[in-house]
Write a protein that holds these residues in place. Sequence first.
Motif, PDB file in Angstrom:
ATOM      1  N   TRP A 201      23.893  27.132  -9.118  1.00 46.67           N
ATOM      2  CA  TRP A 201      24.940  27.719  -8.277  1.00 46.67           C
ATOM      3  C   TRP A 201      26.079  28.446  -8.777  1.00 46.67           C
ATOM      4  O   TRP A 201      26.872  28.872  -8.087  1.00 46.67           O
TER       5      TRP A 201
ATOM      6  N   ASP B 233      26.185  32.189  -7.797  1.00 44.29           N
ATOM      7  CA  ASP B 233      26.258  32.301  -6.175  1.00 44.29           C
ATOM      8  C   ASP B 233      27.834  31.955  -6.106  1.00 44.29           C
ATOM      9  O   ASP B 233      28.563  32.923  -5.426  1.00 44.29           O
TER      10      ASP B 233
ATOM     11  N   ASP C  33      29.543  35.455  -7.339  1.00 44.01           N
ATOM     12  CA  ASP C  33      29.075  36.670  -6.461  1.00 44.01           C
ATOM     13  C   ASP C  33      29.893  36.632  -5.235  1.00 44.01           C
ATOM     14  O   ASP C  33      30.203  37.549  -4.666  1.00 44.01           O
ATOM     15  N   ASN C  34      29.947  35.306  -4.590  1.00 42.02           N
ATOM     16  CA  ASN C  34      30.812  35.046  -3.522  1.00 42.02           C
ATOM     17  C   ASN C  34      32.039  34.479  -3.277  1.00 42.02           C
ATOM     18  O   ASN C  34      32.528  34.107  -2.310  1.00 42.02           O
TER      19      ASN C  34
END
Length: 150
Positions: A68, A71, A74-75
């Motif tokens: 995770w 993620d 990236d976000n």
Amino acid sequence: MEYAYGHLLDIGPSGQAAQYRFQNYAINQNVDGYLFLPFSFGGAVATLQGDNLDATLQFANIEMTRAWIVDALDNLWVAKVTTVLWEPSTGAVQSTLYTYWGTCSSGGWDESNIQVSLNSVLDAVQTNIPGRRLHRWQVGSIPFTAQIRV
């Protein structure tokens, strides 16, 4: 009297910051919905003027965290780290010492560690929680051009 401190980590997309909940002090235990994950939290988090600074989360480079962390970076996930005093015999939180909110802004890893930098969410120029948009009902008519006549 024995003092023990630890950290609670809530992390997730903006608006769902509690998607993942971890604690780093009660080994292999679930404490009020916080699962055990070995991590450290550090860095100077406030200046003498009261401004929040960047902080760092450091994890072991294991498959559980790698799943995770990418993620999160990236976000631009949001993280809340709460430093607490806890009772070693029961694992119960006695008091909250400090709460830090940050945006997962950058990171890196090597064969043993994963490091995530948290930018202060109180920086009005770069970040805002939650990501907000201006709407007419908030501010009135919004000009869509740089040519404004008075």
